[in-house]
Write a protein that holds these residues in place. Structure first.
Motif, mmCIF file in Angstrom:
data_model
loop_
_atom_site.group_PDB
_atom_site.id
_atom_site.type_symbol
_atom_site.label_atom_id
_atom_site.label_comp_id
_atom_site.label_asym_id
_atom_site.label_seq_id
_atom_site.Cartn_x
_atom_site.Cartn_y
_atom_site.Cartn_z
ATOM 1 N N ASP A 1 -2.625 -0.590 2.697
ATOM 2 C CA ASP A 1 -2.179 -1.058 1.369
ATOM 3 C C ASP A 1 -0.658 -1.025 1.270
ATOM 4 O OD1 ASP A 1 -4.727 -1.480 0.689
ATOM 5 O OD2 ASP A 1 -4.964 0.338 -0.546
ATOM 6 N N THR A 2 -0.077 0.096 1.821
ATOM 7 C CA THR A 2 1.375 0.241 1.754
ATOM 8 C C THR A 2 2.052 -0.873 2.584
ATOM 9 O OG1 THR A 2 0.984 2.601 1.710
ATOM 10 C CG2 THR A 2 3.288 1.864 2.005
ATOM 11 N N GLN B 1 1.966 -4.063 0.806
ATOM 12 C CA GLN B 1 2.893 -4.117 -0.327
ATOM 13 C C GLN B 1 4.329 -4.402 0.143
ATOM 14 O OE1 GLN B 1 1.574 -4.073 -3.448
ATOM 15 N NE2 GLN B 1 3.628 -4.972 -3.810
ATOM 16 N N PRO C 1 -2.159 3.192 6.611
ATOM 17 C CA PRO C 1 -2.005 2.941 5.146
ATOM 18 C C PRO C 1 -1.826 1.424 4.929
ATOM 19 C CG PRO C 1 0.051 3.796 6.068
ATOM 20 C CD PRO C 1 -0.916 3.706 7.208
#
Ligand code: GDP
Ligand code: MG
Length: 673
Positions: A595-596, A599, A593
């Motif tokens: 993107d996570t 972030q 993941p």
């Protein structure tokens, strides 16, 4: 034809020194006093330095009675005598002086007119006689034997007047006596000399009894003012041999102090020093000729004043002025090492010289003039003394400055400042030097010579220099403590900044607090070397607190530039994004993941930036160290402004974005394998 007396030449003799003639017309026929008596005393008669070692004899008697002839025979003088063949007198009226051949005797010859009835003639005779009585120790009264019995009438009158005026004008208790030496000319021995002497003494007593005596001396005898002597001189031509032997005997009495009948007995001396004779005789003549009512004691006092002043002036102009030349250089700022000895030497030798001539004059006047003279010299030397003190003060100040500097230099090497001790030592050393120099420079008995003004000036200069030096040294001390404190704190603060984290600010503030405590301790300790007051030490403490604070802010500003902050954010981002929790680089797979992760890493980086932006501790904690300092502005604790935060974030976003794209690309590549 007879030579007519050359009156022009004679009047010249009265006022102009004549190399070839020992004789001087001391008073001329105009009753003026010669202006060149001193010069004759010095150049012809060699008497000016004789002090009391000289005598004065004068002659008194009718005209053409062989007075000049007698003086010439007795004293080897060459007064004019009447030309025997013509009966003409060669010289004009007046009083003549010459020095005896072979002894320090001044001989006065009176040339008068034959004591006629004319007032003018009698006046001159009387004045001459008075003059002779006032200045001579012995007055020879020249008289023919056959006139002794006739000594009355006009002659008696003249003698009476002379004795009277003499008594009124010149005689006071304690005045020196004068000897009246009667020389009886053409003495035949038919009447014994003693008998003639009795006759003359009888006349004198008779005259004396009619004179009015000074107050308190109404019954005094003539012997209190006069002594008497009698000599018979046989006829010069008719009894030539007896005349010659009588003259020889008489000459012996006048020239030989060991003669039992020595003429110049000490009690007769008028106590006028030779260098004052000209001026004394002048004064006497002035009083006589103007008939001013003045007595000899007053004359003696005036003379003493006049002469003592002259003597002092002469000694001052020569000995003193020359002596002072040894002190040149003092005006150029040089300390004359021997100043005290030199000025005392000058004054002593000047007084000594003054004493030689001055002590012969009236005691009281002489003592007064002596202290005036001393005062004059002392006043004159005072400006030089003041200059000497100024020079000593300057030199002592140099000693002060250099020994203080030496002490400071030794401290710089040892690193332990003892300013106050060096100051005290330098002051003691230089002040002792000033005191020593000043007391060595003093003139004895000069009460008004005091070094206090210069001393006070010296001390104030020392204080000024000490103040400047102390300020300099305190500043140096403060600077070195500041370097020590801020330098040590800086390393700790940078470490804490690099560590970051939520407890970062507490850590930094703790370092700051430790630094302040250390600095305060240092200035308190070092301030003791300056013997600083409590207030001063409080000042040092406030300064070091503030300096530590500004040092902290400076460090914080330098260590939180955009680039450094960006670097720190990127480091956090990378640690989260590119490495796993075990610090192993991530290899992205398509299932990850990403993107996570991105972030989370971006958020962490951003959060850490916020920690740096503001000093996140209670203001009170800072205030504990800063203590009510006016300069303290809480706004300063904003480390990174919001504008700057935005700039840094934008740059970070761009860099993080690039890393994200790079990660995505690597994921494709890994997958493709
Ligand atoms: P002066 O005027 O009293 O100074 O007398 P001078 O000395 O000029 O002499 C006057 C005159 O007296 C001269 O002619 C001398 O020769 C003469 N004379 C000098 N001595 C004697 C003396 O002892 N007896 C006498 N009878 N005549 C003298
Ligand atoms: Mg004569």
């Amino acid at each position: 034809p007879d030579a007519v007396p050359d009156t022009a030449a004679l009047s010249l003799r009265f006022s102009q020194f004549d190399e070839t003639d020992q004789r001087l017309q001391i008073i001329n026929d105009q009753k003026q006093y010669s202006p060149i008596v001193s010069e004759y005393m010095k150049r012809h008669w060699g008497l000016s330095e004789s002090g009391f070692g000289y005598n004065v004899v004068a002659v008194f008697g009718s005209q053409s009675t062989g007075k000049s002839t007698l003086l010439n025979r007795l004293f080897g003088t060459n007064f004019d005598v009447m030309n025997e063949s013509t009966g003409r007198q060669q010289t004009t009226k007046g009083i003549w002086v010459s020095k005896a051949d072979g002894s320090n005797t001044l001989v006065l010859d009176v040339e008068g007119t034959d004591g006629g009835e004319r007032f003018e003639d009698q006046d001159f005779e009387r004045k001459s006689a008075l003059f002779a009585l006032a200045i001579a120790e012995v007055v020879i009264v020249n008289i023919y034997e056959n006139n002794v019995g006739l000594y009355n009438g006009a002659n008696l009158g003249l003698l009476k007047t002379v004795l009277d005026v003499n008594l009124q004008l010149f005689q006071r208790a304690g005045s020196p006596k004068t000897c009246l030496h009667f020389v009886i000319r053409d003495f035949t021995s038919q009447t014994p000399l003693a008998k003639l002497a009795d006759t003359l003494t009888g006349y004198l007593s008779k005259i004396w009894s009619t004179l009015s005596k000074p107050a308190g001396k109404e019954n005094c005898s003539i012997d209190e003012f006069f002594t008497f002597a009698f000599t018979g001189l046989p006829h010069k031509i008719f009894a030539r041999d007896s005349f010659e032997s009588a003259v020889t005997l008489l000459r012996h009495k006048f020239s030989n102090p060991s003669d039992p009948e020595y003429a110049f007995q000490p009690i007769l001396h008028k106590r006028v020093p030779a260098d004052g004779f000209a001026s004394f005789a002048n004064g006497v003549w002035d009083r006589i000729s103007s008939s001013k009512d003045l007595d000899l004691p007053t004359q003696t006092q005036l003379l003493a004043e006049h002469r003592c002043e002259e003597i002092a002036k002469e000694v001052f102009d020569t000995l003193f002025v020359n002596g002072v030349k040894a002190l040149k250089g003092i005006e150029a700022g040089k300390v004359v090492e021997d100043f005290g000895n030199i000025v005392n030497g000058i004054v002593d030798s000047c007084l000594e010289k003054f004493d030689v001539a001055g002590s012969r004059y009236q005691e009281q006047v002489y003592q007064r003039k002596r202290s005036e003279f001393r005062k004059k010299m002392s006043t004159n030397l005072l400006t030089l003394y003041t200059q000497q003190l100024t020079n000593i003060s300057k030199r002592s100040l140099e000693i002060f400055t250099s020994s203080l500097a030496a002490g400071i230099a030794a401290d710089t090497e040892s690193g332990n400042s003892q300013f106050a001790k060096h100051l005290a030592e330098a002051l003691a050393k230089s002040e002792a030097m000033f005191r020593e120099g000043a007391s060595a420079a003093k003139l004895q008995d000069a009460e008004d010579w005091s070094p206090e003004v210069q001393h006070a000036h010296f001390i104030s200069e020392v204080e000024r220099v000490a103040g400047v030096k102390r300020k300099e040294e305190v500043e140096k001390m403060m600077t070195s403590v500041e370097k020590l404190v801020v330098g040590g704190m800086k390393d700790a603060v940078i470490g804490k900044l690099n560590e970051g984290g939520s407890s970062m600010w507490v850590g930094i503030l703790n370092s700051f607090g430790e630094a302040v405590d250390f600095g305060v301790l240092q200035v308190q300790k070092r301030g003791q070397g300056f013997e600083s007051t409590g207030d001063e030490i409080d000042g040092y403490k406030a300064t070091i607190r503030w300096q530590t604070w500004t040092g902290l802010l400076e460090t914080l500003n330098k260590e939180t530039t955009d680039d450094l902050m960006l670097g720190r954010m990127k480091a956090i981002f990378e640690a989260r994004f590119r490495y796993d929790e075990n610090g192993v680089p991530r290899l992205w797979s398509l299932d990850d993941p990403i993107d996570t992760f991105f972030q989370v890493a971006t958020d962490d980086a951003d959060k850490s930036l916020n920690i740096y932006a503001k000093m996140d501790v209670p203001l009170k904690m800072i205030g504990d160290y800063i203590i009510e300092d006016q300069r303290f502005d809480p706004a300063c604790v904003v480390i990174i402004t919001s504008q700057r935060l935005q700039v840094i974030r934008d740059r970070f976003k761009k860099d993080a974005g690039n890393m994200f794209v790079e990660a995505k690309r690597s994921m494709v590549i890994t997958t493709a394998k």
